[in-house]
Each structure stands twice: as C-alpha cells, then as structure tokens.
Design a protein around this motif. Structure first.
Motif: not given
Length: 613
Positions: A527-540, A556-569
């Motif tokens: 639904g959001c093809p224009l998304l450029k920045d997403i913060v997902l940190s601490h999403c377990h 269009a994604l330019e920035s992504c934060h994934l700190v402390y997401c234990p199921n992201i490898t």
C-alpha cells in the motif's frame, strides 16, 4: 540522458548554437536533470559547468585537493557550503562516467552499532580544510556571495583574509565553530562592504576588537548577526554594533558575558530589528523594556534560560511590539500567566507560540491566547505541567487556523483537550505528542474524523493509543509521516489500516512495537510504494519474510533501522541491500552484515564525494 541521433546525424549539436543550449540549461532547476545533461556529451558537459552556482561539501579525505579540482571545473560558483561535522562516507554502487562525475556522487550507506560491544564502526580519520584550501576557494571563486564554513577547525585568520581580499561581493559568511581571530574578521569588515549576514557562533578566538572592526567596516550593510559561546565578546563590541549597524534586522545572542548594557545599545541603535533571540542569563527586565520601547518592528522574540526576567518584560513587549508574530519562552521560571495574558491582548497578530519549561505558566495564560490570537498557526507546549484541557478548549474555539500542535510531557492534557482541537482546528496538518499519558484512542479518533488535512502524526510513548485510533487515522487523514514509537497497544491491525489508507506515506517509525509482525510489513509493501524511511528497531516479531515483502514493493526505500530485531538475520539484511537500489542508510548490528553484503553496499569511492547545484 543521451544526445538524440538520427541515422548517425547529430541533429542538436550541429544546429543549436552554444547560447541557446546555455539558455536551456538555465531553465533546468532539478539537479538530477542537470547531471544527466552534463553526461550527454563533452560539449554539453563543458557548456553546463558554468551554470553550476552552488557547492556543498562534507568531510573528505583530501579537502584541499578536492577544492582545487572543483575550482578548475566550475568557474561561476556563487555559494559554497562546507560542513566538517558530516562524516566521510562512501557512495553506493553505480559508477559514473568520468572522474569529475565520480566526485559528485552523494549516495551514502552506513552500517552502525555492534550489538555486543555497543560501539559504532570506526570512520576513517578525516583531514580538514586548511588555509591553503580556503585560499584556493578565494582565488578561484572571486564572484562568491555565500560562504559557509561549519566547524572547519583548521581555518585561521590567514585563510579568511584571503577570502575577504579576493571575494569582495561576499554577502553571507558563516564561521560557526571556526577558530578564526580578530585579524580575519577585521579584513572582512575592511573589504566586504556588501556583507549582510554573519554567523560567529562558537568562534572562540574572537574578541571585542575583531567585532568592533567589523562593525565599523560593514555597519551600513549588515542585517543579521549571530554570536554564541564567544567568551571574549562583551558589551563593548555590542555597543559598536548598536552605534554603526543601523540596518540590523536579526540578532541572536547566547553568552554569559553580555549584560543589559550591550542589549540596550543594540535595542536603542537598531530600530529595524525584526528577529531577536537571547540567551544571556545576566540580562534583566531593563533590557527587554528597551526592546519594547525601541524595536517596534519586532516580529520574532525567543527568550531562553532567563532567571531574572519577570512579567514586566512581557508587559513591555506587549505594549510596544504590536507586530510580534512568533514568541518562544524557554526555561524562564519567573514568567507567569499574567505575562502571557498581556502578550495575548497586546500582540493579537501572534501566529507561533512555544512555551517550554516555564513552570509558572498554566491554563489561564493559554486560555487568553485562545481567546485573543485568532491567527495562531503553530502551538508548542513542552513540559507544561500546569496546563489543563480547558486551555486547549479555548484554543480550539478561537484558533481556527491552527496547523501544527506539539505536546511534550504535558501530563494534565488528555482526550478532551485533543477532541477540542480536532473539532475546532480542522486545518491541522501536524500533530506531535510525546509522553502525554492521558491522551488515548478517543482523542486520536476525533483527529481522524475531523482533521482531513493531517499529513504528519507523531504519537511517541502514548501508552493509551491503540489500533482503534490508527484505523480512524487511516480512514480520514492523508498521512505522509507517522511515528508511533513506543505505543505498546498498537499492532498489525493499526499499521495495516495506515497502509491501506495512506498511499503517500514516506516516513514510518514503529520502533518498540512488540505486537507488530510480518503481516503489517506485507501490507506496507502493497500500500505504500513511496515509503523512503522506516524505523523497525526493537520489533521482536518481524522476520526476514516480512522484510522481504517490504523490500520487494517499496522501491523508493532509502533508510531502514533494524537494531535489536532478533528474528532479522544476515540473510534479511542482504535481501534489503540487494533489493533496494536507492538505499542509503541501514542501522543494524555489525555482526549481521556479511563481508559480501558490505562489499556490495559500500564500494570504495574513486574520489571524495561532493554535491553540486
């Protein structure tokens, strides 16, 4: 962009003269289009270079050499911005043709933090712009009008003197954090008679002598002056500013060494003053009284950390400064509701108000603003424990043009106050709320039902806001930016509603949402093809599967934060890097980034990056 050819015939270069091609370039405002034109052919590159007027540089491995290269290639530069706070970084994949164009790449990617050690990956040791580089700027860009040297700590008076002597058309000079001395500033005063803007924040090498010489030299032209943390600049030089700089319109002072005497001199000597920002803890009501009497054109007033100002100061401003539109009062403990009431009555044209940590200002003062300041468009309340819902009721009734509301740690404002804003301020475009624990679903649902122009919503650590609120927002508001970090009751249902209802969403922060899973990421991708920045940190709950769905559709994604997401490898990180052609920054634990992914993401640049416009 390629040069059009028909049957091996160049139908443009063989017919169009240089003058016409140059005129076309002048009408191209978009930087990427200009870059494409410069790559079309050697002739276009040669013709396009003189149309570049602006250079922006961060820290680089050899700044003096880079400046000399740019001087040779771009002869009509008018504006140079150098900021050595920006770290050295590397461009993403995608080699450009020609060494000059490689230098202009500005795409960057950073891998940061080690989950185990908590330390950031070390950056290369930077080098700094020197007087030699600044002299090259002066000799190569004699038409310079704007020069910004942010924290260029190796630049001294010698380099600044060369700029002053060669660049006599200089209108704006920013020396924030530069250790230049009085000789350099005096040379600017002597040579740059058109100087209008000067920033001396954190210039610790300056004294009253340098500023006095400058005031004597450019007093007729200077319109804006900023001073902060200059321990040897005192009332003495401010008297010179007040005596000689009659055209000053904007003044910013942050100093423990400036007292009433200096502010009085400026207030009485600079009647055209429109912008005044003060953080001078030794100043008293006497200084603000002079401003109220003499500065009748004042439009913006910001007062920070004053322990000696009382309501008498605001009375004086209210009586004299009828054009005041923007007022900020921060950590001024002796200002009360009475002072704010005086402002409301005397400055009814007020459009922006910020009250930050003024513990004696409460509901009565803000109610007066709501009743009298009908043109208020922006209201910010930070750490205001004595303001209750009834204050926002009056704002909702009276301030129909309110477009932005910021609330931080206002513990007594709840759903009733937000409902009043929603029903009365239907032009609201931005709502930021942080740690206001009495605000919940009821208030945010009202925002979704009534504020159809809302594009920016931030609800950080609002524990009572859940999925129901975001469903209403998704159905009623065309959001571009959303931050729901720490709102623990929000899960997949709320974010799915946003994904389905806000197709123009470009920024999303859902960090610390323990109930968020892959289903929400899948819907965001759809639904959001224009998304450029997403913060997902601490999403377990999110996994590589959900991240892959997001990456596949959000091109269009330019920035992504994934700190402390234990199921992201490491596999998920690799998918992110390889699947997003525009990615510039990834924040993730170092050990999740394989050597192959690092090589793919951050190839070594041929030369340090710069930006041209």
């Amino acid at each position: 962009m390629r040069r059009p050819k028909i049957r091996n015939q160049d139908r443009i270069n063989s017919i169009l003269p240089d003058e016409l091609i140059l005129e076309i370039f002048r009408h191209i405002g978009d930087k990427s289009s200009r870059d494409a034109c410069a790559l079309a052919c050697k002739r276009w590159r040669h013709l396009e270079r003189p149309s570049r007027h602006t250079i922006r540089l961060g820290a680089s491995a050899s700044p003096d050499a880079l400046v000399k290269l740019l001087v040779r290639q771009f002869v009509n530069v008018r504006n140079i911005f150098i900021d050595e706070r920006l770290p050295i970084s590397h461009p993403i994949q995608g080699r450009r043709h020609g060494s000059d164009q490689s230098a202009l790449s500005s795409l960057r990617l950073h891998f940061m933090t080690d989950e185990k050690s908590g330390s950031e990956e070390s950056e290369p040791e930077p080098c700094y712009l020197s007087d030699a580089g600044l002299t090259a700027v002066a000799e190569g860009f004699t038409k310079l009008e704007k020069l910004s040297l942010i924290w260029c700590s190796n630049v001294t008076s010698e380099g600044l003197k060369s700029v002053a002597e060669k660049c006599r058309s200089l209108r704006s000079l920013d020396l924030q954090g530069c250790y230049v001395g009085d000789q350099g500033l005096a040379a600017v005063g002597e040579c740059c008679k058109q100087l209008e803007e000067l920033n001396l924040r954190f210039c610790e090498g300056l004294t009253d002598g340098g500023l006095t010489e400058l005031a004597l030299g450019v007093g007729k032209s200077l319109k804006a002056l900023s001073i902060a943390a200059c321990a040897r600049i005192t009332d003495v030089s401010l008297k010179a500013v007040g005596s000689h700089c009659k055209s000053i319109e904007s003044l910013s002072l942050d100093s423990d060494c400036i007292n009433n005497e200096g502010i009085l001199a400026v207030a009485e000597g600079c009647p055209l003053l429109k912008v005044l920002k003060l953080q001078c803890i030794n100043a008293t009501d006497e200084a603000l009284k002079a401003v109220g009497v003499s500065c009748l054109s004042l439009e913006l007033l910001a007062l920070y950390s004053f322990q000696k100002f009382t309501d008498k100061s605001l009375y004086a401003i209210a009586n004299g400064c009828k054009r005041l539109k923007n007022l900020t009062i921060s950590d001024c403990y002796f200002l009360s509701d009475k002072g704010l009431e005086a402002i409301a009555i005397g400055c009814s044209e007020l459009t922006q108000l910020e009250v930050n940590g003024c513990h004696n200002i409460g509901t009565l003062g803000l109610e007066s603003i709501g009743r009298s300041c009908m043109h208020l468009s922006e209201l910010a309340l930070f750490y205001c424990q004595r303001i209750y819902n009834s204050a926002l009721l009056e704002v909702g009734r009276g301030c129909k043009f309110l477009q932005a509301l910021y609330l931080v740690d206002c513990s007594n404002i709840g759903d009733d106050g937000i409902c009043s804003i929603a029903k009365g301020c239907k032009n609201l475009k931005r709502l930021h709320v942080r740690r206001c624990y009495e605000i919940g679903n009821k208030g945010i649902i009202a925002i979704g039902e009534h504020c159809k122009l809302l594009t920016d919503l931030s609800l950080r650590f609002c524990d009572r806001v859940g999925d129901e609120a975001l469903v209403a927002i998704g159905q009623g508001c065309p959001l571009h930016q959303l931050n729901v970090s720490g709102c623990h009751q929000i899960g997949d249902a709320g974010i799915i509603a946003i994904a389905r209802g806000c197709p123009e969403l470009s920024y999303l922060d859902v960090s610390v949402l323990q109930n968020l899973g892959d289903m929400a990421l899948n819907e965001l991708g759809e639904g959001c093809p224009l998304l450029k920045d997403i913060v997902l940190s601490h999403c377990h709950q999110i996994t590589d599967v959900g991240l892959a769905h997001l990456v596949r559709k959000c091109m269009a994604l330019e920035s992504c934060h994934l700190v402390y997401c234990p199921n992201i490898t490491s596999a998920g990180v690799a998918t992110l890097i390889s699947g997003c052609a525009n990615i510039k920054k990834v924040l993730v634990e170092k050990w999740k980034v394989s050597e192959r992914t690092k090589r793919r993401a951050v190839p070594k640049p041929l030369v340090p990056p710069a930006q041209m416009a």
